[in-house]
Scaffold this motif. Structure first.
Motif, PDB file in Angstrom:
ATOM      1  N   GLY A 197       5.885  -5.147   1.410  1.00 37.14           N
ATOM      2  CA  GLY A 197       4.854  -4.363   2.110  1.00 37.14           C
ATOM      3  C   GLY A 197       4.790  -4.855   3.542  1.00 37.14           C
ATOM      4  O   GLY A 197       4.416  -6.009   3.795  1.00 37.14           O
ATOM      5  N   GLU A 198       5.160  -3.991   4.460  1.00 36.43           N
ATOM      6  CA  GLU A 198       5.442  -4.387   5.843  1.00 36.43           C
ATOM      7  C   GLU A 198       4.406  -5.328   6.462  1.00 36.43           C
ATOM      8  O   GLU A 198       4.759  -6.324   7.083  1.00 36.43           O
ATOM      9  CB  GLU A 198       5.573  -3.105   6.685  1.00 36.43           C
ATOM     10  CG  GLU A 198       5.957  -3.307   8.115  1.00 36.43           C
ATOM     11  CD  GLU A 198       7.334  -3.940   8.288  1.00 36.43           C
ATOM     12  OE1 GLU A 198       8.177  -3.847   7.382  1.00 36.43           O
ATOM     13  OE2 GLU A 198       7.543  -4.564   9.348  1.00 36.43           O
ATOM     14  N   VAL A 199       3.144  -5.022   6.313  1.00 35.75           N
ATOM     15  CA  VAL A 199       2.134  -5.775   7.073  1.00 35.75           C
ATOM     16  C   VAL A 199       1.577  -6.950   6.279  1.00 35.75           C
ATOM     17  O   VAL A 199       0.668  -7.629   6.742  1.00 35.75           O
ATOM     18  CB  VAL A 199       0.974  -4.856   7.535  1.00 35.75           C
ATOM     19  CG1 VAL A 199       1.499  -3.706   8.365  1.00 35.75           C
ATOM     20  CG2 VAL A 199       0.186  -4.341   6.337  1.00 35.75           C
ATOM     21  N   GLY A 226      10.658   2.648  -0.231  1.00 31.70           N
ATOM     22  CA  GLY A 226       9.800   3.404   0.676  1.00 31.70           C
ATOM     23  C   GLY A 226       9.456   2.622   1.920  1.00 31.70           C
ATOM     24  O   GLY A 226       9.948   2.922   3.001  1.00 31.70           O
ATOM     25  N   CYS A 227       8.621   1.598   1.770  1.00 34.15           N
ATOM     26  CA  CYS A 227       8.173   0.862   2.955  1.00 34.15           C
ATOM     27  C   CYS A 227       9.389   0.248   3.657  1.00 34.15           C
ATOM     28  O   CYS A 227      10.392  -0.095   3.025  1.00 34.15           O
ATOM     29  CB  CYS A 227       7.161  -0.205   2.550  1.00 34.15           C
ATOM     30  SG  CYS A 227       6.243  -0.845   3.973  1.00 34.15           S
ATOM     31  N   ASP A 228       9.243   0.076   4.964  1.00 32.12           N
ATOM     32  CA  ASP A 228      10.364  -0.147   5.893  1.00 32.12           C
ATOM     33  C   ASP A 228      11.617  -0.840   5.338  1.00 32.12           C
ATOM     34  O   ASP A 228      12.713  -0.298   5.415  1.00 32.12           O
ATOM     35  CB  ASP A 228       9.894  -0.991   7.079  1.00 32.12           C
ATOM     36  CG  ASP A 228       8.967  -0.226   7.996  1.00 32.12           C
ATOM     37  OD1 ASP A 228       8.449   0.823   7.591  1.00 32.12           O
ATOM     38  OD2 ASP A 228       8.759  -0.691   9.125  1.00 32.12           O
ATOM     39  N   LYS A 229      11.461  -2.080   4.857  1.00 28.64           N
ATOM     40  CA  LYS A 229      12.649  -2.866   4.525  1.00 28.64           C
ATOM     41  C   LYS A 229      13.137  -2.574   3.113  1.00 28.64           C
ATOM     42  O   LYS A 229      14.234  -2.997   2.737  1.00 28.64           O
ATOM     43  CB  LYS A 229      12.354  -4.367   4.642  1.00 28.64           C
ATOM     44  CG  LYS A 229      11.725  -4.786   5.954  1.00 28.64           C
ATOM     45  CD  LYS A 229      12.611  -4.474   7.133  1.00 28.64           C
ATOM     46  CE  LYS A 229      11.925  -4.825   8.445  1.00 28.64           C
ATOM     47  NZ  LYS A 229      10.742  -3.999   8.782  1.00 28.64           N
ATOM     48  N   THR A 260      10.147   3.442  11.011  1.00 25.11           N
ATOM     49  CA  THR A 260      11.317   2.910  10.307  1.00 25.11           C
ATOM     50  C   THR A 260      11.444   3.489   8.896  1.00 25.11           C
ATOM     51  O   THR A 260      12.540   3.855   8.458  1.00 25.11           O
ATOM     52  CB  THR A 260      11.239   1.378  10.245  1.00 25.11           C
ATOM     53  OG1 THR A 260      11.110   0.882  11.577  1.00 25.11           O
ATOM     54  CG2 THR A 260      12.494   0.792   9.609  1.00 25.11           C
ATOM     55  N   ALA A 261      10.324   3.564   8.175  1.00 23.76           N
ATOM     56  CA  ALA A 261      10.401   4.038   6.788  1.00 23.76           C
ATOM     57  C   ALA A 261      10.926   5.472   6.731  1.00 23.76           C
ATOM     58  O   ALA A 261      11.814   5.791   5.930  1.00 23.76           O
ATOM     59  CB  ALA A 261       9.039   3.939   6.123  1.00 23.76           C
ATOM     60  N   SER A 262      10.380   6.342   7.558  1.00 23.11           N
ATOM     61  CA  SER A 262      10.823   7.744   7.537  1.00 23.11           C
ATOM     62  C   SER A 262      12.253   7.874   8.045  1.00 23.11           C
ATOM     63  O   SER A 262      13.033   8.686   7.532  1.00 23.11           O
ATOM     64  CB  SER A 262       9.882   8.614   8.368  1.00 23.11           C
ATOM     65  OG  SER A 262       8.605   8.636   7.764  1.00 23.11           O
ATOM     66  N   GLY A 287       1.792   6.270   0.428  1.00 27.91           N
ATOM     67  CA  GLY A 287       2.966   6.711   1.166  1.00 27.91           C
ATOM     68  C   GLY A 287       3.240   5.855   2.383  1.00 27.91           C
ATOM     69  O   GLY A 287       2.458   4.967   2.739  1.00 27.91           O
ATOM     70  N   THR A 288       4.368   6.135   3.014  1.00 29.71           N
ATOM     71  CA  THR A 288       4.825   5.354   4.163  1.00 29.71           C
ATOM     72  C   THR A 288       4.233   5.921   5.452  1.00 29.71           C
ATOM     73  O   THR A 288       3.664   7.014   5.455  1.00 29.71           O
ATOM     74  CB  THR A 288       6.364   5.378   4.214  1.00 29.71           C
ATOM     75  OG1 THR A 288       6.814   6.731   4.065  1.00 29.71           O
ATOM     76  CG2 THR A 288       6.959   4.572   3.080  1.00 29.71           C
ATOM     77  N   CYS A 289       4.389   5.178   6.536  1.00 27.05           N
ATOM     78  CA  CYS A 289       3.759   5.558   7.808  1.00 27.05           C
ATOM     79  C   CYS A 289       4.038   7.027   8.135  1.00 27.05           C
ATOM     80  O   CYS A 289       5.136   7.533   7.885  1.00 27.05           O
ATOM     81  CB  CYS A 289       4.233   4.649   8.924  1.00 27.05           C
ATOM     82  SG  CYS A 289       3.457   3.014   8.834  1.00 27.05           S
ATOM     83  N   ALA A 290       3.027   7.663   8.727  1.00 27.88           N
ATOM     84  CA  ALA A 290       2.999   9.127   8.849  1.00 27.88           C
ATOM     85  C   ALA A 290       3.842   9.688   9.981  1.00 27.88           C
ATOM     86  O   ALA A 290       3.815  10.896  10.233  1.00 27.88           O
ATOM     87  CB  ALA A 290       1.546   9.584   9.013  1.00 27.88           C
ATOM     88  N   ASN A 350       0.827  -1.221   0.000  1.00 25.25           N
ATOM     89  CA  ASN A 350       0.000   0.000   0.000  1.00 25.25           C
ATOM     90  C   ASN A 350       0.852   1.257   0.000  1.00 25.25           C
ATOM     91  O   ASN A 350       0.463   2.286  -0.567  1.00 25.25           O
ATOM     92  CB  ASN A 350      -0.942   0.011   1.219  1.00 25.25           C
ATOM     93  CG  ASN A 350      -0.185   0.000   2.533  1.00 25.25           C
ATOM     94  OD1 ASN A 350       0.463  -0.992   2.870  1.00 25.25           O
ATOM     95  ND2 ASN A 350      -0.228   1.092   3.247  1.00 25.25           N
ATOM     96  N   CYS A 351       2.022   1.186   0.641  1.00 28.06           N
ATOM     97  CA  CYS A 351       2.873   2.380   0.764  1.00 28.06           C
ATOM     98  C   CYS A 351       3.408   2.836  -0.599  1.00 28.06           C
ATOM     99  O   CYS A 351       3.808   3.979  -0.757  1.00 28.06           O
ATOM    100  CB  CYS A 351       4.023   2.109   1.721  1.00 28.06           C
ATOM    101  SG  CYS A 351       3.452   1.603   3.350  1.00 28.06           S
ATOM    102  N   HIS A 352       3.423   1.921  -1.566  1.00 26.75           N
ATOM    103  CA  HIS A 352       3.949   2.236  -2.907  1.00 26.75           C
ATOM    104  C   HIS A 352       2.803   2.402  -3.913  1.00 26.75           C
ATOM    105  O   HIS A 352       3.023   2.268  -5.118  1.00 26.75           O
ATOM    106  CB  HIS A 352       4.908   1.129  -3.371  1.00 26.75           C
ATOM    107  CG  HIS A 352       6.132   0.983  -2.512  1.00 26.75           C
ATOM    108  ND1 HIS A 352       7.203   0.191  -2.857  1.00 26.75           N
ATOM    109  CD2 HIS A 352       6.472   1.544  -1.326  1.00 26.75           C
ATOM    110  CE1 HIS A 352       8.137   0.252  -1.907  1.00 26.75           C
ATOM    111  NE2 HIS A 352       7.705   1.066  -0.964  1.00 26.75           N
TER     112      HIS A 352
HETATM  113 FE1  FES Z   1       4.872   0.725   4.892  1.00 26.69          FE
HETATM  114 FE2  FES Z   1       4.663   1.554   7.558  1.00 26.69          FE
HETATM  115  S1  FES Z   1       3.599  -0.053   6.512  1.00 26.69           S
HETATM  116  S2  FES Z   1       5.955   2.253   5.994  1.00 26.69           S
END
Ligand code: FES
Length: 573
Positions: free
Chosen positions: A91-93, A127-130, A206-208, A199-202, A59-61
Motif C-alpha cells: 500500500g503506497e502510503v 493494483g496499487c503502484d508497485k 503510476t497505478a493507472s 481502488g487506485t488513485c483517480a 486501501n486501494c485493494h
Molecule cells: Fe494506491 Fe495511489 S495510493 S494507487
C-alpha cells in the motif's frame, strides 16, 4: 496415483513435497487438502492459483474480497479449482522508507510462491503502484501461464462544487495551503474528501499507468485497465479473468511468450501516449529485464519523438480515470496508435494485439481521448536527458512540465539529503530565486532513503508566497505519477553511487536543454576531479546491515536498469 495417469501431474499432484517416496507425498498432500473440505472430484482438478493482495494496509485493494469471489466464480464455472494464496501487498502510503524498496521483495515472493505451490496457472490480483510491476516481474520469472486483474481506479469526490481525485488534487491543495491560500480548517476537510472509494488513485498516476501497461503488454483482458474499482463491470472483468485463467490450462500461454521486445515496444508507446507516470519507465525496464529485453533510454527517446500524447487526464490534463473509462479506455488509445504498434504481439488469451483491435469499438469521447489527427501534444509525454550531470540518463515528464523552463541555465541550490531539504527549504534566509535550479542529492536507489517519490521538491515558501508555481528541480529521486512540474528525475548514476550529481555545489551553473536532450553541469573537469577526491558518499555499508536491508543495499541496480536486483535477470544458458 494421478486420476488420469496419461496426464502430467497437475493440481494438487504437482510439485510435490519431497519425502523420498512420491506416492506417499501424493497421499499426504491429498489427505491434508481434503481437510479443507474438498471432494475427490475437486481434489482431482487442475488448479488456478490466485495471488491475493488484500491487506489492511492497502486501501486501494479494499474491495479485493469481492473481486476474489468473482474470479473464483469464473474459474469454477470453467471447470477448474481456484485456490488463493497471500503474498506481500504494498500500500503506497503505508510503507517506510518507500514502497519501491519492497517491490523486489514482493516480486520474489510472488515468483517463489507461484513456483513452489501446486498450481497450473495463476491470476495476479494487483493494483496499487508497485503491486502490478512486482507481480509481472515475479510471473515473468516463474513463467507459469498467468493473467493479471487490476484493482481499477477510485471514483472522484467533491469539495464544495469542485471535483477531487487522489492524488493530483492532494498536491494542488497542499501547494495552496503552503502558499497561505487555504487555511487549516479547509485543508482538514479536503483531507477527508480526497480518497473516498476503493481502488487506485483517480488520475493517470503510476497505478493507472501500470494497469494500462499490463493491458498493452497483453497480460490482462482487453478493456479492463480503466474500469472503476466499484463498477459492476469490474466484477464481470474479474469473473472473465477467472474463466480466461482456466482456459490457459488447456491452451497455455506463458508470460515469456507475451512479454517480448514487440509487446514492450507497444507498452512504451502507450506510456508515452498517456503522458504516463515516470515510475512506469523504471517498472517496465524491470519487467522486461526479467525476460531478457532491454529498455534503453535511447529507445524511449526514439519512440517519444514519434508518439503523440492522446489523453487529457490529470496530472497532465483535466480528466480523471472514470472519465477515461467512459471515454473509451485504453482500447480507444490503442486504436489511435495502431499504425505504430506491433500488431502481431501475442496476448494472454492467445489472440494477437491486432485481433483485439479488430473487435468492434464503442464511440470515443474526444474531449478525453484525442484522435491522432488532433493530439493533445505532438510528441510523447516522457523524455530522457543525457549529459555531464546524467551520463546514464535522467527522465523528464515534459507533458507535465512548464515549457518556458525547457531551455535554461540556472544556479544550483543544493540539498544534500531529504533531511537537509526538510530543514532548510522554508528557511526565510535560504538564498534562492525563481530562476535557480533546486537540486536534491542522495535520494537514489542505494541512498538511505531508498529512492522515494521526493523529486517533487516543494517550491520554497518564500517563493510560493510570491506566486512562483514551478521551478526546475533535479534529483536522483522519483516522483509520484500524480505530480507535475519541471522535474528532472532518476539522475543516473545517483549521488550515493558517486555519480556527478554528488559533485554539484551551491552556486554551480547547470544547463537544461530539452530540445537537445541534455543536462550538463558547467564546472570544469579539474575542479570536478578535486571534488571527487574529497567525496564521501552517502551509500550505506552493507556489512553494517542485515536481512532484506542488506540484500537490497548489495544488489539493487540503478534506475536505468529498473532498480531490480542484479541477480534477478534470466539465467544465461
Ligand atoms: Fe494506491 Fe495511489 S495510493 S494507487
Amino acid at each position: 496415483m494421478g486420476d488420469d495417469a496419461s496426464d502430467k501431474p497437475h493440481g494438487f499432484a504437482r510439485g510435490l513435497t519431497n519425502y523420498g517416496d512420491r506416492d506417499f507425498s501424493i497421499y499426504l498432500r491429498r489427505s491434508f487438502a481434503s481437510s479443507m473440505g474438498y471432494s475427490r472430484e475437486m481434489l482431482a482438478k487442475k488448479i488456478v492459483g490466485i495471488a491475493y493482495t488484500g491487506s489492511g494496509f492497502n486501501n486501494c485493494h479494499r474491495h479485493f474480497p469481492e473481486l476474489l469471489e468473482a474470479i473464483k466464480r469464473g474459474v469454477l464455472a470453467a471447470g477448474a479449482l481456484p485456490v488463493e494464496f497471500p503474498t506481500v501487498s504494498l500500500g503506497e502510503v503505508f510503507l517506510n522508507p518507500t514502497s519501491l524498496k519492497f517491490r523486489n521483495l514482493m516480486a520474489m515472493d510472488t515468483e517463489e510462491m507461484i513456483r513452489a505451490q501446486p498450481m497450473d496457472a495463476v491470476v495476479l490480483m494487483g493494483g496499487c503502484d508497485k503491486t502490478v510491476p512486482a507481480q509481472l516481474m515475479g510471473a515473468a520469472s516463474a513463467d507459469l501461464p498467468a493473467i493479471q486483474l487490476v484493482a481499477g481506479p477510485m471514483m472522484t469526490s467533491r469539495h464544495g462544487m469542485e471535483r477531487l481525485g487522489a492524488c493530483t488534487d492532494c498536491r494542488r491543495y497542499w501547494g495552496k495551503f503552503r502558499a497561505g491560500e487555504v487555511d487549516a480548517d479547509e485543508i482538514s476537510k479536503v483531507e477527508m474528501r480526497l480518497a473516498t472509494t476503493a481502488g487506485t488513485c483517480a488520475v493517470m498516476g503510476t497505478a493507472s499507468t501500470m494497469a494500462c501497461i499490463a493491458e498493452a503488454l497483453g497480460m490482462s483482458l482487453p478493456g479492463t485497465a480503466a474500469i472503476p474499482a466499484v463498477h459492476a463491470d469490474r466484477l464481470r472483468a474479474a469473473e472473465a479473468t477467472g474463466a480466461a485463467a482456466a482456459r490457459l490450462l488447456e491452451n497455455p500461454v506463458r508470460p515469456s511468450q507475451v512479454i517480448t521486445q514487440a509487446s514492450v515496444g507497444n507498452a512504451l508507446r502507450v506510456l508515452l501516449a498517456l503522458g504516463g507516470s515516470t515510475n512506469a519507465i523504471i517498472h517496465l525496464t524491470a519487467i522486461a529485464r526479467r525476460v531478457g529485453v532491454e529498455v534503453a533510454l535511447d529507445w524511449l527517446n526514439e519512440l517519444s519523438g514519434t508518439t503523440q500524447v492522446l489523453v487529457n487526464l490529470k496530472p497532465v490534463g483535466t480528466g480523471y480515470m472514470e472519465d477515461f473509462f467512459y471515454a473509451g479506455g485504453l482500447g480507444a488509445v490503442l486504436r489511435e496508435l495502431r499504425p505504430l504498434l506491433n500488431l502481431d504481439a501475442l496476448t494472454v488469451t492467445g489472440e494477437t494485439l491486432g485481433d483485439r483491435l479488430d473487435a468492434p469499438a464503442e464511440p470515443v469521447d474526444r474531449t478525453i481521448i484525442a484522435s491522432a489527427a488532433e493530439p493533445v501534444e505532438p510528441v510523447g509525454g516522457l523524455v530522457a536527458l543525457f549529459g555531464s550531470l546524467a551520463p546514464r540518463g535522467a527522465i523528464l515528464k515534459r507533458s507535465a512540465a512548464t515549457k518556458e523552463l525547457f531551455e535554461r541555465e540556472g544556479r544550483a541550490v543544493i540539498f544534500a539529503s531529504l533531511e537537509d531539504l526538510a530543514a532548510r527549504i522554508d528557511d526565510p534566509d535560504l538564498d534562492v530565486e525563481p530562476d535557480d535550479f533546486l537540486v536534491l542529492q542522495n535520494a537514489g536507489p542505494t541512498s538511505p532513503s531508498g529512492m522515494p517519490e521526493a523529486g517533487y521538491l516543494p517550491i520554497p515558501k518564500k517563493l510560493s508566497a510570491r506566486g512562483v508555481k514551478d521551478m526546475v528541480r533535479i534529483s536522483d529521486a522519483r516522483m509520484s505519477g500524480t505530480a507535475f512540474g519541471t522535474i528532472v528525475l532518476h539522475v543516473t548514476p545517483e549521488a550515493a553511487a558517486a555519480g556527478p550529481l554528488a559533485l554539484v555545489r551551491d552556486g554551480d551553473r547547470i544547463r537544461l536543454s530539452v530540445s537537445d536532450r541534455r543536462l550538463d553541469l558547467l564546472v570544469d573537469e579539474a575542479e570536478l576531479a578535486r571534488r571527487r577526491e574529497e567525496l564521501v558518499t552517502a551509500a550505506r555499508d552493507p556489512a553494517a546491515l542485515r536481512g532484506y536491508d542488506r540484500l537490497y543495499a548489495t544488489e539493487v541496480l540503478q534506475a536505468d536498469q529498473g532498480c531490480d536486483f542484479g541477480f534477478m535477470g534470466p539465467v544465461k544458458p
